[in-house]
Design an enzyme around this catalytic site. Structure first.
Site, PDB file in Angstrom:
ATOM      1  N   ASP A  98       0.810  -1.224   0.000  1.00  0.00           N
ATOM      2  CA  ASP A  98       0.000   0.000   0.000  1.00  0.00           C
ATOM      3  C   ASP A  98       0.843   1.274   0.000  1.00  0.00           C
ATOM      4  O   ASP A  98       1.935   1.294   0.562  1.00  0.00           O
ATOM      5  CB  ASP A  98      -0.917  -0.020   1.244  1.00  0.00           C
ATOM      6  CG  ASP A  98      -2.050   0.982   1.128  1.00  0.00           C
ATOM      7  OD1 ASP A  98      -2.365   1.420   0.004  1.00  0.00           O
ATOM      8  OD2 ASP A  98      -2.624   1.337   2.175  1.00  0.00           O
TER       9      ASP A  98
ATOM     10  N   ASN B 139     -11.011  -2.901  -4.866  1.00  0.00           N
ATOM     11  CA  ASN B 139     -10.289  -1.978  -5.748  1.00  0.00           C
ATOM     12  C   ASN B 139     -11.012  -1.726  -7.076  1.00  0.00           C
ATOM     13  O   ASN B 139     -10.670  -0.785  -7.801  1.00  0.00           O
ATOM     14  CB  ASN B 139      -8.854  -2.456  -5.998  1.00  0.00           C
ATOM     15  CG  ASN B 139      -7.929  -2.299  -4.813  1.00  0.00           C
ATOM     16  OD1 ASN B 139      -7.013  -3.092  -4.600  1.00  0.00           O
ATOM     17  ND2 ASN B 139      -8.140  -1.266  -3.985  1.00  0.00           N
TER      18      ASN B 139
HETATM   19  C1  IPE Z   1      -5.369  -2.717   0.067  1.00  0.00           C
HETATM   20  O1  IPE Z   1      -5.042  -1.382  -0.159  1.00  0.00           O
HETATM   21  C2  IPE Z   1      -5.423  -3.469  -1.218  1.00  0.00           C
HETATM   22  C3  IPE Z   1      -4.128  -3.641  -1.889  1.00  0.00           C
HETATM   23  C4  IPE Z   1      -2.964  -3.228  -1.454  1.00  0.00           C
HETATM   24  C5  IPE Z   1      -4.197  -4.374  -3.119  1.00  0.00           C
HETATM   25  P1  IPE Z   1      -6.160  -0.272  -0.332  1.00  0.00           P
HETATM   26  O2  IPE Z   1      -5.453   1.009  -0.528  1.00  0.00           O
HETATM   27  O3  IPE Z   1      -7.127  -0.678  -1.376  1.00  0.00           O
HETATM   28  O4  IPE Z   1      -6.890  -0.336   1.080  1.00  0.00           O
HETATM   29  P2  IPE Z   1      -7.782   0.704   1.853  1.00  0.00           P
HETATM   30  O5  IPE Z   1      -8.899   1.088   0.939  1.00  0.00           O
HETATM   31  O6  IPE Z   1      -6.911   1.868   2.179  1.00  0.00           O
HETATM   32  O7  IPE Z   1      -8.230  -0.008   3.072  1.00  0.00           O
HETATM   33  C1  IPE Z   2      -1.617   0.169  -3.318  1.00  0.00           C
HETATM   34  O1  IPE Z   2      -1.396   1.534  -3.378  1.00  0.00           O
HETATM   35  C2  IPE Z   2      -1.892  -0.423  -4.675  1.00  0.00           C
HETATM   36  C3  IPE Z   2      -3.256  -0.943  -4.847  1.00  0.00           C
HETATM   37  C4  IPE Z   2      -4.194  -0.909  -3.964  1.00  0.00           C
HETATM   38  C5  IPE Z   2      -3.561  -1.525  -6.126  1.00  0.00           C
HETATM   39  P1  IPE Z   2      -2.608   2.545  -3.400  1.00  0.00           P
HETATM   40  O2  IPE Z   2      -3.006   2.765  -4.823  1.00  0.00           O
HETATM   41  O3  IPE Z   2      -3.690   2.116  -2.505  1.00  0.00           O
HETATM   42  O4  IPE Z   2      -1.891   3.846  -2.834  1.00  0.00           O
HETATM   43  P2  IPE Z   2      -2.503   4.878  -1.804  1.00  0.00           P
HETATM   44  O5  IPE Z   2      -2.977   4.087  -0.614  1.00  0.00           O
HETATM   45  O6  IPE Z   2      -3.606   5.587  -2.501  1.00  0.00           O
HETATM   46  O7  IPE Z   2      -1.351   5.770  -1.471  1.00  0.00           O
HETATM   47 MG    MG Z   3      -4.078   2.403  -0.541  1.00  0.00          MG
END
Ligand code: IPE
Ligand code: IPE
Ligand code: MG
Length: 250
Positions: free
Chosen positions: A28, A76
């Site tokens: 993340d 997602n």
């Molecule tokens: C969790 O991250 C899912 C992945 C890393 C694939 P998210 O960024 O989607 O999670 P939330 O929404 O902050 O909980």
């Molecule tokens: C994790 O990074 C990747 C996926 C969830 C696919 P994010 O895209 O959630 O990055 P932040 O949390 O918005 O910084």
């Molecule tokens: Mg995220």
């Protein structure tokens, strides 16, 4: 102390006999990493893929048996369509590019998630990579794509119900083991669950398998997560006492 020096000092602190056999990572922070650089989120996702390469390499060097990484959750799909399609494209690219390295390093790919709902091109790249690395034995890298812990449990419950209805299974025989046998292949008990980026939540990852995982949260954004960060997590893990409900060392 330089980064490499730091790394070799940390490496010496690790007890190879007590490695976490299964590490799970919620990758993340890609979006925030990109925003901090005034770049589009896709730039962060690309850098995130590099971080995954590094993390796999160090786990392989250490001798960790399984690494499961959360790449795309069932939630997602709520993201803007252009981000979703970029992530799907990146996954295909990653799968195609990594097969050779995975074979060289004797790493087998695993898939955690529901096939239904994924684009055909992703499934094709996935199947190709799964088949091409199936003989590898040193380590397993599970990619969680279209993965949701609740979904996984619901699908397992559905299969058990089908078996009960058809008479293959008695309802009284449904226990933890029977349920676990219906989960996505390769999940298994998680020893150490790492979430970078400062968020302290599970976000629907490996709900069943992480029941007794040691949780490790760190503020680093995933694209910056390096070898030293992985070693820090393992060192922290090795300092903990896992009691599993018992009273521990007396
Ligand atoms: C969790 O991250 C899912 C992945 C890393 C694939 P998210 O960024 O989607 O999670 P939330 O929404 O902050 O909980
Ligand atoms: C994790 O990074 C990747 C996926 C969830 C696919 P994010 O895209 O959630 O990055 P932040 O949390 O918005 O910084
Ligand atoms: Mg995220």
């Amino acid at each position: 102390m330089g980064k490499d020096e730091d790394y070799s000092v940390k490496l010496q602190l690790i007890d190879r006999q007590r490695l976490p056999a299964h590490i799970a990572v919620i990758m993340d922070g890609n979006g925030r990493w990109a925003a901090a650089r005034n770049r589009p989120r896709s730039f962060g996702h690309r850098a995130g893929a590099e971080a995954l390469r590094r993390c796999t390499e160090i786990c392989r060097e250490l001798g960790v048996a399984s690494l499961s990484v959360y790449a795309f959750s069932t939630e997602n799909w709520r993201r803007p369509a252009d981000e979703v399609s970029f992530l799907m494209k990146l996954l295909i690219e990653y799968l195609r590019q990594e097969v050779r390295t995975m074979n060289e390093q004797d790493i087998a790919l695993g898939f955690l998630g529901e096939r239904e709902g994924l684009p055909d091109a992703v499934l094709a790249a996935l199947d190709q990579a799964l088949a091409a690395t199936a003989q590898s034995r040193s380590m397993r890298l599970n990619l969680a794509i279209n993965y949701g812990g609740r979904r996984e449990l619901a699908l397992a419950a559905r299969r058990l119900a089908e078996q009960a209805v058809s008479g293959e299974l008695n309802a009284a025989d449904i226990d933890e083991r029977a349920l676990a046998a219906q989960l996505f292949d390769g999940g298994g008990e998680v020893d150490l669950l790492i979430r970078p980026s400062g968020e302290q939540r599970i976000s629907n990852f490996l709900l069943y398998q992480a029941a007794y995982a040691e949780l490790y949260f760190c503020p680093v954004l995933w694209p910056d997560f390096g070898k030293n960060d992985l070693l820090d997590a393992v060192i922290d893990y090795q300092r903990r006492e896992r009691r599993f409900g018992n009273i521990g060392q007396v």
